[in-house]
Motif scaffolding. Structure first.
Motif, short mmCIF file in Angstrom:
data_model
loop_
_atom_site.label_atom_id
_atom_site.label_comp_id
_atom_site.label_asym_id
_atom_site.label_seq_id
_atom_site.Cartn_x
_atom_site.Cartn_y
_atom_site.Cartn_z
N UNK A 56 35.42 39.75 35.48
CA UNK A 56 34.34 39.01 34.85
C UNK A 56 34.81 37.63 34.40
N UNK A 57 36.01 37.55 33.84
CA UNK A 57 36.56 36.25 33.46
C UNK A 57 36.73 35.36 34.69
N UNK A 58 37.14 35.96 35.81
CA UNK A 58 37.30 35.18 37.03
C UNK A 58 35.98 34.62 37.53
N UNK A 59 34.90 35.43 37.41
CA UNK A 59 33.58 34.97 37.82
C UNK A 59 33.12 33.81 36.95
N UNK A 60 33.30 33.94 35.65
CA UNK A 60 32.89 32.87 34.74
C UNK A 60 33.71 31.60 34.96
N UNK A 61 34.99 31.75 35.28
CA UNK A 61 35.82 30.58 35.57
C UNK A 61 35.34 29.88 36.84
N UNK A 62 34.93 30.68 37.83
CA UNK A 62 34.42 30.09 39.07
C UNK A 62 33.15 29.31 38.80
N UNK A 63 32.28 29.82 37.94
CA UNK A 63 31.06 29.09 37.60
C UNK A 63 31.40 27.77 36.93
N UNK A 65 34.21 26.07 37.37
CA UNK A 65 34.82 25.21 38.39
C UNK A 65 33.77 24.57 39.28
N UNK A 66 32.68 25.29 39.55
CA UNK A 66 31.62 24.78 40.41
C UNK A 66 30.58 23.99 39.64
N UNK A 67 30.80 23.79 38.33
CA UNK A 67 29.89 23.00 37.49
C UNK A 67 28.48 23.57 37.48
N UNK A 68 28.39 24.92 37.51
CA UNK A 68 27.08 25.56 37.44
C UNK A 68 26.76 25.85 35.98
N UNK A 69 25.67 25.33 35.45
CA UNK A 69 25.34 25.53 34.03
C UNK A 69 25.10 27.01 33.71
N UNK A 70 25.88 27.57 32.82
CA UNK A 70 25.77 28.97 32.44
C UNK A 70 24.76 29.13 31.31
N UNK A 71 23.81 30.04 31.50
CA UNK A 71 22.76 30.25 30.50
C UNK A 71 22.97 31.52 29.68
N UNK A 72 23.36 32.62 30.32
CA UNK A 72 23.51 33.88 29.58
C UNK A 72 24.35 34.85 30.39
N UNK A 73 25.00 35.77 29.67
CA UNK A 73 25.73 36.89 30.27
C UNK A 73 25.28 38.16 29.56
N UNK A 74 24.65 39.08 30.28
CA UNK A 74 24.11 40.30 29.68
C UNK A 74 24.63 41.53 30.39
N UNK A 75 25.00 42.58 29.64
CA UNK A 75 25.21 43.87 30.28
C UNK A 75 23.91 44.32 30.95
N UNK A 339 36.19 22.46 47.30
CA UNK A 339 37.47 21.81 47.00
C UNK A 339 37.67 21.60 45.51
N UNK A 340 36.62 21.75 44.71
CA UNK A 340 36.79 21.63 43.27
C UNK A 340 36.99 22.98 42.60
N UNK A 341 36.94 24.07 43.35
CA UNK A 341 37.18 25.39 42.79
C UNK A 341 38.62 25.49 42.32
N UNK A 342 38.82 25.92 41.11
CA UNK A 342 40.16 26.04 40.56
C UNK A 342 40.66 24.78 39.89
N UNK A 343 39.84 23.68 39.94
CA UNK A 343 40.26 22.44 39.28
C UNK A 343 40.31 22.70 37.77
N UNK A 344 41.37 22.24 37.13
CA UNK A 344 41.54 22.46 35.70
C UNK A 344 40.48 21.68 34.95
N UNK A 345 39.79 22.33 34.04
CA UNK A 345 38.75 21.68 33.25
C UNK A 345 39.10 21.78 31.78
N UNK A 346 38.73 20.77 31.04
CA UNK A 346 38.98 20.74 29.59
C UNK A 346 37.66 20.86 28.87
N UNK A 347 37.53 21.86 28.01
CA UNK A 347 36.28 22.07 27.29
C UNK A 347 36.21 21.14 26.10
#
Length: 347
Positions: A56-63, A65-75, A339-347
């Motif tokens: 799950x952490x890997x999926x969120x990191x990929x989002x 990296x791809x600059x996809x705006x995250x709105x919610x994560x629900x079980x 090509x931007x997947x895995x690019x280090x991002x600073x929050x």
């Protein structure tokens, strides 16, 4: 997938991750094995199956990296938002997650939602800087052509009254143009080298060569100004002034006329393959590059005039390519790209 307990009762959990916007088939390929559905409200729901915390952490990191705006994560099946798995357990059912609309960064709280100032995403900053520098090359180079025209068009400028201040200011703008040209390449290199480092280095080299040739032309015109100020009305200086102007004319052919065709091909290829900008934009560079090269080379051999209908038509695609690229990067930034997947991002 080897599931690991992520719930409070060590039971694997299915999640629904909601992001802003609809993902096309190209983007869907990056989430192989997951279920994606585009909703009517303009969002996309990504569904996982029995994932552990690391997945799950890997999926969120990929989002991110791809600059996809995250709105919610629900079980799956939950009525309240939940935060993604981390090194700690999931929050209790009465704990709420709030997502800032500004930066889509999730924060956990049991009271009221809070906001937090964050720094600009490095990729967005890179695109904005490169785009602004491209626009600066237009803002500086076009007025410079008019400001230096007195010394270019008057064969006896060196013995006449002269318009030295105007010419010097035009030369200064040409220097700004040269520095900005190098800046565009330096700003883009860390990103485009992920597509092809060799071609990216070629693009940087081309821009540096263009800038160096521009500087040579500037120095030749400044030399004319100096000779006019110190030499008075000596007619013997006229041939010297013409020679220096001829040097500047050739630097214009070899620099701002020839090299943009080469850099248009190199950067156009990298941008087209990477998908960092809409592909219609680099397509202009791929079409205009050969046209400009052919036009400039024909001018060098006297087949074509530097100022002609053919030269104007050959220059137009490259002009539109660089202008549209600069505006897009400055305003929109980069599109999500592999090509931007895995690019280090600073929050």
């Amino acid at each position: 997938m080897n599931a690991r307990s992520v719930g409070r009762d060590d039971t694997p959990v299915e999640y629904e991750v909601r992001v802003k916007g609809h993902l096309d088939s190209h983007c869907a390929a990056w989430f192989e094995g997951l279920s994606l559905s585009n909703e009517r409200d303009g969002t996309t729901v990504i569904r996982t199956r029995n994932v552990d915390q690391a997945a799950l952490d890997g999926l969120l990191q990929k989002l991110r990296d791809l600059a996809l705006p995250l709105l919610a994560v629900n079980p799956a099946g939950a009525t309240q938002p939940s935060r993604p798995a981390s090194n700690t357990e999931l929050p209790a059912s009465n704990t709420r997650i709030f997502i800032s609309k500004k930066d889509h960064t999730m924060k956990t709280t049991t009271q009221t939602p809070t906001t937090e100032h964050v720094r600009m995403d490095p990729l967005r900053k890179t695109a904005m800087v490169a785009g602004i520098l491209y626009l600066v090359t237009f803002i500086s180079s076009i007025p410079a052509l008019f400001l230096i025209s007195p010394v270019l068009n008057d064969p006896h400028y060196i013995t006449g009254p002269g318009a030295d201040s105007t010419v010097i200011f035009g030369c200064l703008l040409d220097l700004v143009n040269a520095v900005s040209a190098v800046g565009t390449a330096v700003a883009l290199f860390p990103v485009i080298k992920r597509q092809n480092e060799g071609i990216a280095l070629g693009f940087v080299t081309a821009r540096m060569f263009e800038a160096a040739v521009i500087v040579i032309g500037v120095v030749s015109l400044l030399a004319v100004v100096t000779l006019r100020q110190n030499g008075g009305a000596d007619p013997a200086l006229v041939p010297v002034g013409r020679a220096l102007v001829a040097v500047r004319d050739w630097t214009f052919i070899l620099g701002p006329s020839l090299v943009p065709g080469v850099s248009g091909l190199l950067l156009g290829y990298l941008m087209y393959r990477s998908g960092l900008v809409p592909r219609v934009i680099p397509l202009l560079g791929l079409i205009g590059g050969p046209l400009l090269l052919l036009s400039t080379i024909s001018t060098m051999f006297g087949i074509n005039q530097g100022i002609s209908v053919w030269s104007g038509l050959a220059t137009l695609p490259i002009f539109v390519w660089e202008l549209s690229l600069g505006v897009w990067m400055a305003v929109k930034g980069f599109k999500p790209s592999p090509i931007t997947t895995g690019q280090v991002r600073t929050a």
